[in-house]
Design an enzyme around this catalytic site. Structure first.
Site, short mmCIF file in Angstrom:
data_model
loop_
_atom_site.label_atom_id
_atom_site.label_comp_id
_atom_site.label_asym_id
_atom_site.label_seq_id
_atom_site.Cartn_x
_atom_site.Cartn_y
_atom_site.Cartn_z
N LYS A 37 28.98 -94.42 -88.28
CA LYS A 37 28.36 -94.94 -89.01
C LYS A 37 28.10 -96.48 -88.72
CE LYS A 37 24.17 -95.05 -92.60
NZ LYS A 37 24.00 -95.04 -93.68
N SER A 45 19.04 -92.56 -93.25
CA SER A 45 19.42 -94.39 -92.54
C SER A 45 20.26 -93.86 -91.42
CB SER A 45 20.16 -95.15 -93.81
OG SER A 45 21.13 -94.76 -93.91
N SER A 50 20.62 -90.20 -97.25
CA SER A 50 20.85 -91.12 -95.59
C SER A 50 22.21 -89.97 -94.68
CB SER A 50 21.38 -91.98 -95.47
OG SER A 50 20.06 -93.26 -96.14
N1 GLN Z 1 15.89 -93.17 -97.17
C1 GLN Z 1 16.28 -93.93 -98.45
C2 GLN Z 1 16.40 -95.26 -98.80
O1 GLN Z 1 15.73 -95.69 -97.98
C3 GLN Z 1 18.01 -93.44 -98.94
C4 GLN Z 1 19.00 -94.49 -97.92
C5 GLN Z 1 20.82 -93.90 -98.32
O2 GLN Z 1 20.75 -93.44 -98.13
N2 GLN Z 1 20.78 -94.80 -97.69
O3 GLN Z 1 16.64 -95.42 -99.98
#
Ligand code: GLN
Length: 508
Positions: free
Chosen positions: A79, A154, A178
């Site tokens: 990532k 994400s 994410s």
């Molecule tokens: N979807 C969640 C957010 O938008 C989690 C993001 C993440 O875990 N980095 O904050």
């Protein structure tokens, strides 16, 4: 043998025995990226030269008779939030375009030391804020199961690279879901380790009290092997836990739930959950029961407030962490014409470099932390966080693990939730509680939803530093389900007409 469809554990085995070279394995994955990534769009950056050089180094060590570490020569997709020397780090943001870090994250160093071959950097929502990769400053990644759907976020790029057979292993970060939510909607395995169990050093910070790096893979054992490579105490991360890494590999191999007490969280289901998701979840519970586990219902009443608390705590930390992108030190600089003041250059750069979601959260967080509102918003959210921890403590006093669907729905369509942030945020309803409490969770595939034919994820949550329990339960479920299905979910995709473009053909 199809190198693309072989597990990381087996690839490491054939590389160590000399049956195939690490170079051949790496080249096969680079070829697959070349063939399919034009439509999947999982990668922001591919480092073919660096990957082949790393593979050659593994082959040379083997030729010299050196013992190889368990994942030596196995390719991995990273990532784009992990710094690693020799490659750019953008976090999916225009504001970091063109920045190559002069240092590597601890996890990148551990991977390189273990001989894992880093293929490149994967797409993500900007600074890890999102559930679909649509907030990437560059492009949206597509779900290999259906090109019109999101791969989650994400870390959608990491998950999609696994499902498209571009890499057998990937890593991500999980701040609110994410790793687990993308795993759930792509039919792959994703783990959020215990907070502090994996080092954050060199991982670009989103919300520092929640961010947790973790493994992504196609099988539970592969995730465990990767977990054991990347986990462990790091003096360079002040929140790193100084304790032995739980025996996750042993637990994945044991795959035994006999006598375990599994608590179903009452609040993580019902209204708003897709019927096909609930159906596959219940069937998976029955499987675990048939394998000797005891299923009990538990109630965690504070979970109802988890999303609201998260959307105060996380943006507060985001607003402070993202202050460092000031046009002076990293990446983009706009309006530096000798006439504009430093402050104007900062404003112009931040205005041009951040996307709408990053700006929304910076504004929200700055507001929540402002004097006058601090106690009402940030302070209250921290109290809710404590209540959630207490709910977990009470539930774990009666059970070994807790379970729920990983996410309320299967993969949604690209564009379907972009106009409605709250709908987007709800993708993480089931995953956020573990981030707030700092404990651990895994998402493992439990079938295709009967209503749309898309993957459903089963989440297992365990107490702090009891990560081995996640693997024990997930591996037991995976073993039984793959037996019933006659292969994994991804085998099903690869062999299906809709998966034909993945070009990996039948292996059986
Ligand atoms: N979807 C969640 C957010 O938008 C989690 C993001 C993440 O875990 N980095 O904050």
């Amino acid at each position: 043998m199809s190198l693309l469809r072989t597990s990381a554990a087996d690839l490491a085995g054939v590389i160590a025995s000399g049956e195939v070279s690490a170079r051949e394995v790496t080249q096969a994955h680079l070829d697959q990226i070349q063939a399919v990534d034009g439509s999947v769009k999982a990668f922001l950056h591919v480092d073919a030269e660096g990957a082949l050089a790393a593979a050659d180094a593994v082959d040379a060590r083997r030729a010299a008779g050196e013992a190889l570490s368990p994942l030596a020569g196995v390719p991995l997709a990273m990532k784009d939030i992990f710094t690693i020397t020799g490659m750019p780090t953008t976090c999916g943001s225009r504001i970091l375009e063109g920045w190559s870090p002069p240092y590597s994250s601890t996890i990148a160093e551990k991977l390189r030391a273990a001989g894992v071959v880093v293929l490149g950097k994967t797409n993500m929502d900007e600074f890890a804020m999102g559930s679909s990769t649509e907030n990437s400053g560059f492009f949206t990644t597509h779900n290999p199961w259906d090109n019109d759907r999101v791969p989650g976020g994400s870390g959608g790029g990491s998950a999609a690279s696994l499902a498209a057979f571009e890499a057998p292993l990937a890593i991500g970060t999980d701040t609110g879901g994410s790793i687990r939510q993308p795993a759930s909607v792509t039919g792959t395995v994703g783990v959020k380790p215990t907070y502090g169990g994996t080092s954050r050093y060199g991982v670009v910070a989103m919300a520092s009290s929640l961010d947790t790096p973790g493994p992504c893979a196609r099988t539970v054992l592969d995730a465990a092997l990767l977990h054991s490579v990347i986990a462990g105490h790091d003096p360079r991360d002040s929140t790193s836990i100084d304790a032995p890494v739980p025996d996750v590999v042993g637990a994945a191999r044991a795959a035994d739930v006999t006598g375990m007490r599994i608590g179903v969280v009452k609040e993580l289901g019902g209204e708003g959950y897709q019927p096909g998701v609930e159906q596959r979840f219940s069937e998976a519970l029955a499987v675990l029961e048939s394998l000797g586990a005891e299923i009990v219902e538990v109630s965690c009443p504070s979970f109802e407030y988890a999303l609201a608390a998260y959307y105060l705590i996380m943006p507060s930390e985001v607003s402070s962490n993202l202050a460092r992108f000031d046009a002076m030190r990293y990446g983009l600089r706009v309006g530096d014409d000798g006439v504009n003041s430093t402050e104007e250059v900062m404003n112009l750069t931040r205005g041009a470099g951040f996307g709408a979601e990053a700006k929304r959260r910076i504004i929200l967080g700055t507001y929540a932390l402002s004097s006058g509102y601090y106690d009402a918003y940030y302070g209250s959210a921290q109290k809710v966080r404590t209540l959630i921890k207490r709910d977990f403590d009470a539930a774990f006093a009666r059970t070994d693990v807790l379970v729920s669907p990983s996410t309320p729905t299967t993969a949604f369509r690209i564009g379907e939730r972009t106009a409605d942030p709250l709908a987007m945020y709800k993708a993480d309803l089931c995953t956020i509680p573990s981030n707030l409490a700092g404990n651990c969770g895994i998402s493992v595939p439990c079938g295709l939803s009967p209503d749309d034919g898309l993957p459903v994820g089963f989440q297992v949550m365990a107490p702090v530093m009891a990560d081995d329990r996640l693997y024990r339960v997930a591996a037991a479920l995976e073993a039984e389900l793959t037996k019933r299905w006659g292969g994994t979910l991804l085998d099903h995709l690869a062999d299906s007409p809709s998966g034909a473009y993945l070009g990996v053909g039948s292996m059986r």
